[in-house]
Write an enzyme that holds these catalytic residues in place. Structure first.
Site, short mmCIF file in Angstrom:
data_model
loop_
_atom_site.label_atom_id
_atom_site.label_comp_id
_atom_site.label_asym_id
_atom_site.label_seq_id
_atom_site.Cartn_x
_atom_site.Cartn_y
_atom_site.Cartn_z
N ASP A 32 0.87 -1.19 0.00
CA ASP A 32 0.00 0.00 0.00
C ASP A 32 0.89 1.23 0.00
OD1 ASP A 32 -3.24 0.27 1.28
OD2 ASP A 32 -2.02 2.05 0.86
N SER A 126 -17.37 -3.54 -8.61
CA SER A 126 -18.46 -2.79 -7.99
C SER A 126 -19.75 -2.97 -8.76
CB SER A 126 -18.08 -1.30 -8.00
OG SER A 126 -19.18 -0.50 -7.66
N TYR A 151 -14.31 6.66 -12.31
CA TYR A 151 -14.07 5.61 -11.32
C TYR A 151 -14.77 4.31 -11.73
CZ TYR A 151 -15.47 2.76 -7.34
OH TYR A 151 -15.77 1.70 -6.55
N LYS A 155 -13.42 0.39 -13.14
CA LYS A 155 -13.85 -0.94 -12.65
C LYS A 155 -14.29 -1.80 -13.85
CE LYS A 155 -13.20 -0.40 -8.24
NZ LYS A 155 -12.06 -1.08 -7.63
N TYR A 178 -19.05 -5.59 -5.51
CA TYR A 178 -19.62 -5.24 -4.22
C TYR A 178 -20.81 -4.33 -4.42
CZ TYR A 178 -14.56 -5.67 -3.20
OH TYR A 178 -13.25 -6.02 -3.14
C1 UD1 Z 1 -21.07 5.14 -4.09
C2 UD1 Z 1 -20.63 5.18 -5.51
C3 UD1 Z 1 -20.27 3.79 -5.98
C4 UD1 Z 1 -19.18 3.23 -5.10
C5 UD1 Z 1 -19.60 3.28 -3.65
C6 UD1 Z 1 -18.41 2.93 -2.79
C7 UD1 Z 1 -21.84 7.09 -6.48
C8 UD1 Z 1 -22.85 7.52 -7.47
N1 UD1 Z 1 -21.66 5.77 -6.35
O1 UD1 Z 1 -22.25 4.35 -4.02
O2 UD1 Z 1 -19.85 3.82 -7.31
O3 UD1 Z 1 -18.88 1.91 -5.48
O4 UD1 Z 1 -20.04 4.59 -3.29
O5 UD1 Z 1 -18.72 3.01 -1.47
O6 UD1 Z 1 -21.23 7.90 -5.81
N2 UD1 Z 1 -26.68 9.67 0.69
C9 UD1 Z 1 -27.33 10.73 1.28
N3 UD1 Z 1 -26.59 11.66 1.95
C10 UD1 Z 1 -25.22 11.59 2.04
C11 UD1 Z 1 -24.56 10.50 1.42
C12 UD1 Z 1 -25.33 9.58 0.74
O7 UD1 Z 1 -28.54 10.84 1.23
O8 UD1 Z 1 -24.61 12.48 2.65
C13 UD1 Z 1 -27.48 8.67 -0.02
C14 UD1 Z 1 -27.17 8.58 -1.50
O9 UD1 Z 1 -27.96 9.47 -2.24
C15 UD1 Z 1 -27.53 7.12 -1.77
C16 UD1 Z 1 -27.20 6.40 -0.46
O10 UD1 Z 1 -27.15 7.42 0.53
O11 UD1 Z 1 -28.89 6.99 -2.01
C17 UD1 Z 1 -25.87 5.70 -0.51
O12 UD1 Z 1 -24.87 6.60 -0.94
P1 UD1 Z 1 -23.32 6.26 -0.87
O13 UD1 Z 1 -22.97 5.74 0.48
O14 UD1 Z 1 -22.57 7.46 -1.36
O15 UD1 Z 1 -23.15 5.04 -1.86
P2 UD1 Z 1 -23.56 4.93 -3.42
O16 UD1 Z 1 -23.84 6.23 -4.01
O17 UD1 Z 1 -24.61 3.89 -3.51
#
Ligand code: UD1
Length: 339
Positions: A32, A126, A151, A155, A178
């Protein structure tokens, strides 16, 4: 005794995987460059593993010379490749850096595998390769859609490379796709360490509860879902780590059915953002300060995994519940506050 090179092994998923590999008797080498993690993670893995310490090599694996030296100086039987830049938003601002780093690391691994006759490769992939699904749950044979970010594209591209590289039969590979990894080790000694303001939901929740962030903004409450918030398949990082061990075992036990295989690694259950908050509030007893805001660009509305293939072929199934995910994430946050 087989030795596994875990690239990016001081990171969030890599560190949990190193623990699970050692628990079943593998020797682990972690390489790493520590751009997004710290070397103290090695001490923590050693503590969790009752004194068994991975060999740690600080190296930039996108550098040909540094990567080659690891293989020249160590006997390696298989590779699990976590080393990559991983922030979606940042990848849109620095696409060239993302392509160079994530693809160059993978290529350096392949070159050295060929040179040293190393046959087995597990790639950290992913569910982002699927884009917005037409229907759920989504299975592995659903064709990937155009990536929404550099990103996500890296993948897809590493998976594409593996499709062709494995056709000569010298290298066998498994991509683990994942869904949403969350939670932390039950000892609270390792977990996710986001740099600066978290992009992802779970660390934002725990930092808000800890008073580091004032308020969580839920990105959109008018989606076509039962409560209006997006749905994801959240998976406990310990379950996810175990899937990597099973994938590596599959090679050594000669169970793989094709030179390249891809598996969904999720629970098969979809939870909304509000479901996660409810679970967090229930397990911790903390009332979370949150509000609703605008939708976030690039978010898919809903996605969860069809886990049939992973269950049948890998014999792997996620075991930990959403409450165990939110509570372990909180315990990790509390432990961080004491440091
Ligand atoms: C994101 C990435 C994905 C990546 C993964 C790794 C995007 C579009 N996708 O997934 O490619 O593999 O992280 O961990 O960024 N949310 C809120 N408030 C916040 C943060 C998130 O409402 O402050 C919501 C988001 O809108 C979503 C859910 O929580 O609906 C999950 O979000 P997040 O944890 O960022 O994951 P992904 O977007 O699914």
């Amino acid at each position: 005794m087989k030795t596994i090179l875990v690239t990016g092994g001081t990171g969030y998923i890599g560190s949990h995987t190193a623990v699970e590999l050692q628990a079943v008797g593998y020797d682990v080498i972690i390489a790493d460059n520590l751009v997004n993690s710290t070397a103290s993670v090695i001490d923590r893995i050693e503590r969790i593993s009752n004194g068994k310490r991975p060999l740690f090599i600080k190296a930039d694996l996108s550098n040909e010379t540094e990567a080659a030296a690891i293989f020249d100086n160590n006997k390696i039987d298989g590779i699990i490749n976590f080393a990559a830049f991983k922030a979606v938003g940042e990848s849109c601002e620095k696409p060239i850096e993302y392509y160079r780093n994530n693809l160059q690391i993978a290529i350096n691994m392949f070159v050295n595998m060929k040179k040293h006759g190393i046959k087995y490769f597990v790639q950290s992939s992913s569910c982002t390769v699927y884009g917005e699904p037409d229907s759920n749950p989504i299975s592995e044979n659903t064709p990937p859609k155009f990536a929404v970010s550099p990103y996500g594209n890296t993948k897809q591209m590493v998976e594409d490379m593996l499709q062709f590289i494995t056709q000569t039969g010298e290298i066998k590979a498994i991509a683990l796709r994942y869904f949403n990894p969350v939670g932390a080790h039950p000892t609270a000694l390792i977990g996710e360490l986001p740099n600066g303001i978290p992009n992802n939901l779970m660390p934002y929740i725990t930092q808000t509860a800890a008073g580091i962030r004032k308020q969580l903004t839920i990105f959109g409450n008018n989606y076509p879902t039962p409560d209006g918030t997006c749905i994801r398949d959240y998976i406990h990082v310990v379950d996810l780590a175990k899937a990597h061990v099973v994938a590596m075992d599959r090679f050594f036990e000669h169970k793989n059915k094709a030179n390249f295989e891809a598996f969904n690694i999720g629970t098969g259950n979809g939870f909304s953002v509000l479901d996660i908050i409810k679970s967090f509030e229930k397990t911790t007893g903390i009332k979370l300060n949150y509000c609703f805001g605008e939708r976030r660009a690039g978010d898919v509305v809903r996605i969860w995994a069809d886990t049939t293939f992973a269950e049948k072929e890998l014999g792997w199934k996620a075991e930990l519940s959403i409450d165990e995910m939110t509570l372990s994430a909180w315990h990790w946050q509390q432990q961080l506050a004491q440091e």
